[in-house]
Design a protein around this motif. Structure first.
Motif, PDB file in Angstrom:
ATOM      1  N   LEU A  66       0.845  -1.195   0.000  1.00 55.42           N
ATOM      2  CA  LEU A  66       0.000   0.000   0.000  1.00 55.42           C
ATOM      3  C   LEU A  66       0.878   1.241   0.000  1.00 55.42           C
ATOM      4  CD1 LEU A  66      -2.782   1.443   0.433  1.00 55.42           C
ATOM      5  CD2 LEU A  66      -2.349   1.199   2.879  1.00 55.42           C
ATOM      6  N   THR A  67       0.520   2.206  -0.847  1.00 54.12           N
ATOM      7  CA  THR A  67       1.224   3.489  -0.886  1.00 54.12           C
ATOM      8  C   THR A  67       0.367   4.554  -0.210  1.00 54.12           C
ATOM      9  OG1 THR A  67       2.336   2.899  -2.952  1.00 54.12           O
ATOM     10  CG2 THR A  67       2.274   5.225  -2.366  1.00 54.12           C
ATOM     11  N   VAL A  68       0.948   5.223   0.764  1.00 55.22           N
ATOM     12  CA  VAL A  68       0.268   6.291   1.497  1.00 55.22           C
ATOM     13  C   VAL A  68       0.792   7.630   0.993  1.00 55.22           C
ATOM     14  CG1 VAL A  68      -0.265   7.255   3.767  1.00 55.22           C
ATOM     15  CG2 VAL A  68       0.068   4.788   3.503  1.00 55.22           C
ATOM     16  N   ASP A  69      -0.092   8.416   0.420  1.00 54.58           N
ATOM     17  CA  ASP A  69       0.264   9.760  -0.044  1.00 54.58           C
ATOM     18  C   ASP A  69      -0.076  10.774   1.048  1.00 54.58           C
ATOM     19  OD1 ASP A  69       1.053   8.841  -2.620  1.00 54.58           O
ATOM     20  OD2 ASP A  69      -1.052   8.706  -3.193  1.00 54.58           O
ATOM     21  N   VAL A  70       0.884  11.602   1.396  1.00 55.00           N
ATOM     22  CA  VAL A  70       0.743  12.540   2.511  1.00 55.00           C
ATOM     23  C   VAL A  70       0.963  13.959   1.997  1.00 55.00           C
ATOM     24  CG1 VAL A  70       1.520  13.163   4.830  1.00 55.00           C
ATOM     25  CG2 VAL A  70       1.629  10.776   4.069  1.00 55.00           C
ATOM     26  N   GLN A  71       0.087  14.854   2.408  1.00 56.25           N
ATOM     27  CA  GLN A  71       0.231  16.280   2.114  1.00 56.25           C
ATOM     28  C   GLN A  71       0.247  17.045   3.427  1.00 56.25           C
ATOM     29  OE1 GLN A  71      -2.765  17.976  -0.413  1.00 56.25           O
ATOM     30  NE2 GLN A  71      -1.798  19.994  -0.459  1.00 56.25           N
ATOM     31  N   VAL A  72       1.270  17.861   3.617  1.00 56.10           N
ATOM     32  CA  VAL A  72       1.445  18.638   4.849  1.00 56.10           C
ATOM     33  C   VAL A  72       1.353  20.115   4.504  1.00 56.10           C
ATOM     34  CG1 VAL A  72       2.918  19.037   6.850  1.00 56.10           C
ATOM     35  CG2 VAL A  72       2.999  16.840   5.673  1.00 56.10           C
ATOM     36  N   SER A  73       0.548  20.834   5.248  1.00 57.76           N
ATOM     37  CA  SER A  73       0.430  22.282   5.068  1.00 57.76           C
ATOM     38  C   SER A  73       0.406  22.944   6.443  1.00 57.76           C
ATOM     39  CB  SER A  73      -0.840  22.634   4.280  1.00 57.76           C
ATOM     40  OG  SER A  73      -1.997  22.175   4.960  1.00 57.76           O
ATOM     41  N   PHE A  74       0.963  24.156   6.506  1.00 56.87           N
ATOM     42  CA  PHE A  74       1.017  24.886   7.776  1.00 56.87           C
ATOM     43  C   PHE A  74       1.242  26.360   7.468  1.00 56.87           C
ATOM     44  CE2 PHE A  74       5.215  23.423   6.664  1.00 56.87           C
ATOM     45  CZ  PHE A  74       6.024  24.525   6.853  1.00 56.87           C
ATOM     46  N   ARG A  75       1.131  27.173   8.507  1.00 59.92           N
ATOM     47  CA  ARG A  75       1.417  28.599   8.424  1.00 59.92           C
ATOM     48  C   ARG A  75       2.600  28.931   9.319  1.00 59.92           C
ATOM     49  NH1 ARG A  75      -4.447  31.770   8.643  1.00 59.92           N
ATOM     50  NH2 ARG A  75      -5.337  30.813   6.743  1.00 59.92           N
ATOM     51  N   SER A  76       3.503  29.756   8.795  1.00 56.80           N
ATOM     52  CA  SER A  76       4.680  30.142   9.566  1.00 56.80           C
ATOM     53  C   SER A  76       5.192  31.469   9.033  1.00 56.80           C
ATOM     54  CB  SER A  76       5.764  29.071   9.479  1.00 56.80           C
ATOM     55  OG  SER A  76       6.916  29.466  10.187  1.00 56.80           O
ATOM     56  N   SER A  77       5.615  32.351   9.942  1.00 60.78           N
ATOM     57  CA  SER A  77       6.140  33.663   9.554  1.00 60.78           C
ATOM     58  C   SER A  77       7.633  33.652   9.337  1.00 60.78           C
ATOM     59  CB  SER A  77       5.788  34.703  10.626  1.00 60.78           C
ATOM     60  OG  SER A  77       4.384  34.779  10.803  1.00 60.78           O
ATOM     61  N   ILE A  78       8.299  32.551   9.634  1.00 62.79           N
ATOM     62  CA  ILE A  78       9.740  32.447   9.453  1.00 62.79           C
ATOM     63  C   ILE A  78      10.037  31.172   8.667  1.00 62.79           C
ATOM     64  CG2 ILE A  78      10.289  33.729  11.561  1.00 62.79           C
ATOM     65  CD1 ILE A  78      10.742  31.059  12.958  1.00 62.79           C
ATOM     66  N   PRO A  79      11.158  31.107   7.963  1.00 60.04           N
ATOM     67  CA  PRO A  79      11.519  29.866   7.271  1.00 60.04           C
ATOM     68  C   PRO A  79      11.791  28.747   8.275  1.00 60.04           C
ATOM     69  CG  PRO A  79      13.307  31.453   7.159  1.00 60.04           C
ATOM     70  CD  PRO A  79      12.132  32.190   7.723  1.00 60.04           C
ATOM     71  N   LEU A  80      11.440  27.526   7.861  1.00 57.95           N
ATOM     72  CA  LEU A  80      11.570  26.376   8.758  1.00 57.95           C
ATOM     73  C   LEU A  80      12.677  25.470   8.228  1.00 57.95           C
ATOM     74  CD1 LEU A  80      10.144  25.352  11.303  1.00 57.95           C
ATOM     75  CD2 LEU A  80       8.749  23.892   9.828  1.00 57.95           C
ATOM     76  N   PRO A  81      13.753  25.248   9.007  1.00 59.23           N
ATOM     77  CA  PRO A  81      14.877  24.440   8.495  1.00 59.23           C
ATOM     78  C   PRO A  81      14.507  22.980   8.236  1.00 59.23           C
ATOM     79  CG  PRO A  81      15.543  25.785  10.386  1.00 59.23           C
ATOM     80  CD  PRO A  81      14.056  25.845  10.317  1.00 59.23           C
TER      81      PRO A  81
END
Length: 452
Positions: free
Chosen positions: A96-111
């Motif tokens: 089984l292949t699990v496709d994941v989409q991640v979204s978020f809000r941030s005011s600074i770049p995230l390393p």
């Protein structure tokens, strides 16, 4: 799969929206205590001795603490993780292949960001480098998933600064799940229908018409419903005539699946070497796959089929009907476990109340026992066709009720004795999921019976 928004972890909140693991709060407190301690020691040394090196270290500590504070105040918010499956219908052994989409809000770049999914039969961690992006997608496989209901026990999202000195995180709920049904094992004559798709009934009740042929009409018997009486033929012969029910036309079969723990205990002498135990398929999984294959074969041929197994009201079938196998039956085989409380001989007595001569009975078990074998021998004498599917055979009892272990041979077993009485016996060990569950061959013996 459901889409679950993840909730932001608030380390300074006394009553967070969702309870989080206690180590998150301890880790955040420890991170700041370590940095404050290092900064305090560096400042003390600089005040005492001075020097450009200590000044540089003190400045670096200040920059790192400012970055941690910005990560806390302006870091990711409203993190949402959406999962979708590549396949809807799954069978045991599939990938089984699990496709994941991640979204978020941030005011600074995230390393960096780490997403850890903990499933009931495995886990996966994914390292992402968002930078200035606020939406990311990735996929990962779940290989050779096993039969059953797989649930997401937890999903944790973590992030931090470049050096990982200050981190944050959040977690999701555990509502995501998917079902993996048993892979059908087609055995004997059922292998002829293995190329057909499930649900394509070859002969259904709606396409049959009951003509007045002698083979489909019999004398009226007390208890026959009025809807079964053939009035035209009755008027011609002067006596009441009834249409033959489908189960009396030889198209009725009954499947008895043993699911007590004792039925699947490996007998003495059948243990495989330690290095080969992981490769051997589970006996109960083979039994469930055989039951699924027989049900789908009955669906293809339009047979009237019953299914008996433990954990159900006494004397009642878990399924009884004609045509397409309902989804609830396949779901039941998906979740069934070897935890029944009734032995195979008891199941046979319950199921045999509706048996008639000429019908076919398929009995699936792990190990052949003398008590259940004697019941099957009695049914064979009564004209019932018996098909026996097993994993381990047992030596047949001797004349005094014991077993001749010193003279044991494949021809002096319980299965061989049932074969000589007219049963069709199949060994499930001849099948293997890695081989695609091909049809299992028949085991026949010609010697005289030693069991009865």
């Amino acid at each position: 799969m459901e889409q679950k928004p993840l909730e932001r972890k608030d380390q300074n909140s006394a009553s967070p929206t969702r309870s989080l693991p206690a180590h998150y709060g301890r880790n955040a407190l420890g991170e700041w205590l370590r940095m404050l301690t290092v900064a305090a020691v560096t400042l003390s040394l600089y005040v005492w001795r001075g020097g450009e090196t200590l000044l540089f270290l003190l400045t670096a500590c200040g920059v790192l603490m400012i970055g941690g504070l910005l990560l806390k105040l302006l870091g990711p918010r409203q993190v949402t993780v959406t999962r979708s499956l590549s396949r809807v219908s799954l069978a045991a052994g599939d990938t089984l292949t699990v496709d994941v989409q991640v979204s978020f809000r941030s005011s600074i770049p995230l390393p960096w960001m780490v997403i850890a999914d903990h499933w009931s039969q495995g886990q996966h961690q994914e390292l992402l480098f968002p930078g200035f992006r606020r939406s990311l997608t990735y996929s990962y496989p779940l290989e050779e998933v096993q039969r059953g209901v797989h649930r997401l026990h937890g999903s944790i999202v973590s992030w931090g600064d470049m050096l990982g000195l200050f981190t944050g995180g959040c977690q999701s709920g555990c509502g995501d799940s998917f079902k993996v049904r048993p892979r059908p094992l087609y055995i004997g004559g059922a292998a002829l229908y293995s190329s057909m798709k499930a649900g394509d009934v070859a002969l259904s009740r709606s396409t049959r018409n009951f003509s007045a042929e002698a083979g489909e009409i019999r004398e009226y018997a007390p208890g026959d419903p009025l809807s079964r009486i053939h009035w035209k033929n009755s008027a011609r012969k002067g006596t009441l005539q009834s249409r033959v029910p489908e189960r009396e036309e030889g198209r009725m079969s009954c499947i008895v699946l043993a699911n007590t723990p004792g039925e699947y205990q490996i007998p003495y002498g059948a243990l495989t070497p330690r290095g080969q135990r992981s490769a051997a398929p589970d006996a109960f999984e083979q039994a469930v796959s055989a039951a699924m294959g027989l049900l789908l074969a009955a669906e293809q041929t339009g047979s009237y089929v019953q299914l008996f197994s433990g954990g159900w009201p006494e004397g009642m079938a878990r399924h009884e009907g004609l045509g397409q196998i309902p989804s609830r039956v396949q779901d039941m085989l998906t979740e069934i476990a070897p935890d029944g409380g009734r032995s195979l001989s008891t199941l046979l007595e319950d199921a045999s109340k509706g048996w008639i001569p000429g019908m076919t009975v398929a009995v699936i078990t792990g190990r052949l026992e003398e008590e259940s074998a004697r019941s099957l021998a009695r049914f064979l004498v009564q004209g019932v066709k018996v098909e026996l599917y097993y994993v381990w055979d047992q030596p047949a009892p001797g004349p005094a009720g014991g077993t001749e272990k010193n003279s044991w041979s494949p021809a002096s077993t319980v299965g061989a004795s049932l074969t000589r009485l007219g049963a069709n016996v199949y060994c499930l060990r001849d099948s293997c999921p890695s081989n695609g569950y091909k049809g299992v061959g028949n085991h026949g013996f010609q010697e005289k019976s030693t069991l009865w």
